[in-house]
Motif scaffolding. Sequence first.
Motif, PDB file in Angstrom:
ATOM      1  N   LEU A  41       9.456  -7.626   0.381  1.00 23.18           N
ATOM      2  CA  LEU A  41       9.140  -7.861   1.787  1.00 23.18           C
ATOM      3  C   LEU A  41       8.501  -6.609   2.381  1.00 23.18           C
ATOM      4  O   LEU A  41       8.775  -5.496   1.931  1.00 23.18           O
ATOM      5  CB  LEU A  41      10.417  -8.181   2.565  1.00 23.18           C
ATOM      6  CG  LEU A  41      11.316  -9.255   1.958  1.00 23.18           C
ATOM      7  CD1 LEU A  41      12.712  -9.164   2.538  1.00 23.18           C
ATOM      8  CD2 LEU A  41      10.715 -10.607   2.211  1.00 23.18           C
ATOM      9  N   PRO A  42       7.696  -6.750   3.429  1.00 26.01           N
ATOM     10  CA  PRO A  42       7.139  -5.558   4.076  1.00 26.01           C
ATOM     11  C   PRO A  42       8.201  -4.859   4.913  1.00 26.01           C
ATOM     12  O   PRO A  42       9.062  -5.504   5.509  1.00 26.01           O
ATOM     13  CB  PRO A  42       6.023  -6.124   4.956  1.00 26.01           C
ATOM     14  CG  PRO A  42       6.466  -7.515   5.266  1.00 26.01           C
ATOM     15  CD  PRO A  42       7.223  -7.988   4.046  1.00 26.01           C
ATOM     16  N   ARG A  43       8.166  -3.555   4.941  1.00 34.18           N
ATOM     17  CA  ARG A  43       9.075  -2.801   5.819  1.00 34.18           C
ATOM     18  C   ARG A  43       8.658  -3.044   7.269  1.00 34.18           C
ATOM     19  O   ARG A  43       7.481  -3.222   7.568  1.00 34.18           O
ATOM     20  CB  ARG A  43       8.969  -1.300   5.548  1.00 34.18           C
ATOM     21  CG  ARG A  43       9.714  -0.835   4.355  1.00 34.18           C
ATOM     22  CD  ARG A  43       9.613   0.703   4.320  1.00 34.18           C
ATOM     23  NE  ARG A  43      10.560   1.269   3.418  1.00 34.18           N
ATOM     24  CZ  ARG A  43      11.853   1.448   3.673  1.00 34.18           C
ATOM     25  NH1 ARG A  43      12.346   1.093   4.815  1.00 34.18           N
ATOM     26  NH2 ARG A  43      12.641   1.983   2.789  1.00 34.18           N
ATOM     27  N   PRO A  44       9.600  -3.018   8.190  1.00 33.83           N
ATOM     28  CA  PRO A  44       9.245  -3.190   9.609  1.00 33.83           C
ATOM     29  C   PRO A  44       8.295  -2.102  10.102  1.00 33.83           C
ATOM     30  O   PRO A  44       7.546  -2.322  11.049  1.00 33.83           O
ATOM     31  CB  PRO A  44      10.596  -3.099  10.331  1.00 33.83           C
ATOM     32  CG  PRO A  44      11.620  -3.388   9.297  1.00 33.83           C
ATOM     33  CD  PRO A  44      11.039  -2.941   7.990  1.00 33.83           C
ATOM     34  N   THR A  45       8.308  -0.953   9.438  1.00 29.27           N
ATOM     35  CA  THR A  45       7.468   0.161   9.871  1.00 29.27           C
ATOM     36  C   THR A  45       6.069   0.125   9.258  1.00 29.27           C
ATOM     37  O   THR A  45       5.255   1.007   9.548  1.00 29.27           O
ATOM     38  CB  THR A  45       8.132   1.496   9.498  1.00 29.27           C
ATOM     39  OG1 THR A  45       8.384   1.499   8.085  1.00 29.27           O
ATOM     40  CG2 THR A  45       9.430   1.689  10.255  1.00 29.27           C
ATOM     41  N   ASP A  49      -1.964  -3.654  10.375  1.00 29.00           N
ATOM     42  CA  ASP A  49      -3.050  -4.187   9.544  1.00 29.00           C
ATOM     43  C   ASP A  49      -2.560  -4.528   8.149  1.00 29.00           C
ATOM     44  O   ASP A  49      -2.887  -5.572   7.596  1.00 29.00           O
ATOM     45  CB  ASP A  49      -4.204  -3.184   9.446  1.00 29.00           C
ATOM     46  CG  ASP A  49      -4.906  -3.005  10.774  1.00 29.00           C
ATOM     47  OD1 ASP A  49      -4.731  -3.865  11.663  1.00 29.00           O
ATOM     48  OD2 ASP A  49      -5.628  -2.008  10.925  1.00 29.00           O
ATOM     49  N   LYS A  50      -1.759  -3.647   7.548  1.00 24.24           N
ATOM     50  CA  LYS A  50      -1.249  -3.896   6.202  1.00 24.24           C
ATOM     51  C   LYS A  50      -0.223  -5.021   6.205  1.00 24.24           C
ATOM     52  O   LYS A  50      -0.168  -5.821   5.284  1.00 24.24           O
ATOM     53  CB  LYS A  50      -0.629  -2.626   5.624  1.00 24.24           C
ATOM     54  CG  LYS A  50      -1.644  -1.567   5.284  1.00 24.24           C
ATOM     55  CD  LYS A  50      -0.985  -0.372   4.648  1.00 24.24           C
ATOM     56  CE  LYS A  50      -2.004   0.695   4.323  1.00 24.24           C
ATOM     57  NZ  LYS A  50      -1.373   1.871   3.706  1.00 24.24           N
ATOM     58  N   LYS A  51       0.609  -5.075   7.259  1.00 21.83           N
ATOM     59  CA  LYS A  51       1.643  -6.117   7.340  1.00 21.83           C
ATOM     60  C   LYS A  51       0.994  -7.495   7.458  1.00 21.83           C
ATOM     61  O   LYS A  51       1.446  -8.460   6.855  1.00 21.83           O
ATOM     62  CB  LYS A  51       2.561  -5.859   8.532  1.00 21.83           C
ATOM     63  CG  LYS A  51       3.804  -6.741   8.510  1.00 21.83           C
ATOM     64  CD  LYS A  51       4.694  -6.518   9.716  1.00 21.83           C
ATOM     65  CE  LYS A  51       5.350  -5.176   9.663  1.00 21.83           C
ATOM     66  NZ  LYS A  51       6.366  -5.007  10.712  1.00 21.83           N
ATOM     67  N   ARG A  52      -0.087  -7.577   8.204  1.00 22.01           N
ATOM     68  CA  ARG A  52      -0.772  -8.849   8.397  1.00 22.01           C
ATOM     69  C   ARG A  52      -1.362  -9.350   7.070  1.00 22.01           C
ATOM     70  O   ARG A  52      -1.367 -10.536   6.794  1.00 22.01           O
ATOM     71  CB  ARG A  52      -1.870  -8.694   9.447  1.00 22.01           C
ATOM     72  CG  ARG A  52      -2.584  -9.971   9.782  1.00 22.01           C
ATOM     73  CD  ARG A  52      -3.605  -9.825  10.908  1.00 22.01           C
ATOM     74  NE  ARG A  52      -4.500  -8.701  10.716  1.00 22.01           N
ATOM     75  CZ  ARG A  52      -4.593  -7.666  11.569  1.00 22.01           C
ATOM     76  NH1 ARG A  52      -3.832  -7.621  12.638  1.00 22.01           N
ATOM     77  NH2 ARG A  52      -5.437  -6.688  11.350  1.00 22.01           N
TER      78      ARG A  52
END
Length: 122
Positions: A41-45, A49-52
Amino acid sequence: HYIVLKINSLELDILPFMSGAKGPAECVYLNGRSPVKAFVLPRPTLEKDKKRDFAPFLVDDIPACFSIHFSHGYEDEKTGNIVSFFSGWPPSDPDFFLGAWGGFCPDFDKIPPTHYWRMEID
Protein backbone atom coordinates in the motif's frame (compact mmCIF):
# COMPACT_ATOMS: atom_id res chain seq x y z
CA HIS A 1 7.13 5.08 0.06
CA TYR A 2 5.23 1.87 0.79
CA ILE A 3 3.64 -0.14 3.59
CA VAL A 4 4.07 -3.91 3.32
CA LEU A 5 1.59 -6.02 5.30
CA LYS A 6 2.70 -9.65 5.31
CA ILE A 7 -0.12 -12.00 6.26
CA ASN A 8 0.77 -15.33 7.83
CA SER A 9 -1.37 -18.31 6.86
CA LEU A 10 -3.62 -18.71 9.90
CA GLU A 11 -7.00 -20.35 10.46
CA LEU A 12 -9.55 -19.51 13.17
CA ASP A 13 -11.97 -21.95 14.76
CA ILE A 14 -14.37 -19.43 16.30
CA LEU A 15 -16.98 -21.79 17.80
CA PRO A 16 -14.89 -22.99 20.81
CA PHE A 17 -14.06 -19.37 21.62
CA MET A 18 -17.63 -18.13 21.30
CA SER A 19 -18.88 -21.00 23.48
CA GLY A 20 -16.25 -20.28 26.16
CA ALA A 21 -14.60 -23.70 25.77
CA LYS A 22 -11.25 -22.22 24.70
CA GLY A 23 -9.37 -18.95 24.86
CA PRO A 24 -8.71 -16.91 21.70
CA ALA A 25 -5.12 -18.09 21.16
CA GLU A 26 -6.25 -21.72 21.50
CA CYS A 27 -8.58 -21.22 18.52
CA VAL A 28 -5.92 -19.92 16.10
CA TYR A 29 -4.09 -22.50 14.01
CA LEU A 30 -0.99 -21.93 11.91
CA ASN A 31 -1.09 -23.49 8.46
CA GLY A 32 2.68 -23.80 8.22
CA ARG A 33 2.76 -25.24 4.69
CA SER A 34 0.61 -22.68 2.85
CA PRO A 35 2.00 -19.78 0.82
CA VAL A 36 2.00 -16.39 2.50
CA LYS A 37 0.54 -13.14 1.14
CA ALA A 38 1.67 -9.54 1.30
CA PHE A 39 -0.31 -6.40 0.60
CA VAL A 40 1.61 -3.37 -0.68
CA LEU A 41 0.00 0.00 0.00
CA PRO A 42 1.17 3.60 -0.44
CA ARG A 43 2.31 5.41 2.70
CA PRO A 44 0.06 8.32 3.71
CA THR A 45 3.09 10.58 3.30
CA LEU A 46 3.67 9.58 -0.34
CA GLU A 47 3.62 12.59 -2.66
CA LYS A 48 0.18 13.18 -4.19
CA ASP A 49 1.40 12.65 -7.77
CA LYS A 50 3.00 9.30 -6.91
CA LYS A 51 0.04 8.22 -4.75
CA ARG A 52 -2.39 8.93 -7.58
CA ASP A 53 -0.34 6.75 -9.97
CA PHE A 54 0.11 3.89 -7.49
CA ALA A 55 -2.40 1.05 -7.23
CA PRO A 56 -2.16 -1.12 -4.11
CA PHE A 57 -1.41 -4.74 -4.99
CA LEU A 58 -1.25 -8.25 -3.58
CA VAL A 59 1.73 -10.60 -3.69
CA ASP A 60 0.33 -14.11 -3.26
CA ASP A 61 3.27 -16.38 -4.10
CA ILE A 62 5.56 -15.93 -1.08
CA PRO A 63 6.89 -19.35 0.00
CA ALA A 64 5.47 -20.85 3.19
CA CYS A 65 6.92 -19.46 6.41
CA PHE A 66 5.78 -17.72 9.58
CA SER A 67 6.87 -14.10 9.98
CA ILE A 68 7.59 -12.96 13.49
CA HIS A 69 9.08 -9.47 13.12
CA PHE A 70 10.22 -7.20 10.30
CA SER A 71 13.51 -5.47 10.99
CA HIS A 72 13.67 -2.97 8.14
CA GLY A 73 12.94 -2.32 4.49
CA TYR A 74 13.91 -0.02 1.67
CA GLU A 75 13.47 0.65 -2.03
CA ASP A 76 16.38 -0.58 -4.13
CA GLU A 77 17.67 2.49 -6.01
CA LYS A 78 18.78 0.46 -9.06
CA THR A 79 15.73 -1.78 -9.54
CA GLY A 80 12.96 0.11 -7.72
CA ASN A 81 12.08 -3.15 -5.94
CA ILE A 82 10.86 -3.17 -2.34
CA VAL A 83 13.34 -5.06 -0.16
CA SER A 84 12.57 -6.08 3.42
CA PHE A 85 14.10 -8.29 6.09
CA PHE A 86 12.20 -10.31 8.67
CA SER A 87 12.64 -13.05 11.22
CA GLY A 88 10.52 -16.16 11.23
CA TRP A 89 10.19 -19.91 11.07
CA PRO A 90 10.43 -22.16 8.03
CA PRO A 91 7.48 -24.32 6.86
CA SER A 92 6.23 -26.56 9.65
CA ASP A 93 3.32 -28.64 10.91
CA PRO A 94 2.61 -27.31 14.42
CA ASP A 95 -0.14 -28.88 16.50
CA PHE A 96 -1.33 -25.45 17.66
CA PHE A 97 -0.60 -21.76 17.23
CA LEU A 98 3.03 -20.90 18.01
CA GLY A 99 3.82 -24.62 18.32
CA ALA A 100 6.70 -25.17 20.77
CA TRP A 101 6.28 -21.64 22.18
CA GLY A 102 3.02 -22.65 23.86
CA GLY A 103 2.54 -23.39 27.53
CA PHE A 104 3.53 -21.58 30.69
CA CYS A 105 7.18 -21.20 29.74
CA PRO A 106 8.84 -22.09 26.41
CA ASP A 107 11.30 -24.99 26.40
CA PHE A 108 14.16 -23.55 24.37
CA ASP A 109 15.50 -27.05 23.65
CA LYS A 110 12.33 -27.79 21.63
CA ILE A 111 11.78 -24.46 19.89
CA PRO A 112 12.83 -24.46 16.22
CA PRO A 113 15.57 -21.98 15.31
CA THR A 114 14.44 -18.59 14.10
CA HIS A 115 15.61 -17.61 10.61
CA TYR A 116 16.33 -14.20 9.13
CA TRP A 117 15.06 -13.72 5.58
CA ARG A 118 15.30 -11.18 2.81
CA MET A 119 12.13 -10.59 0.76
CA GLU A 120 12.19 -8.65 -2.52
CA ILE A 121 9.02 -7.48 -4.26
CA ASP A 122 9.29 -6.24 -7.83
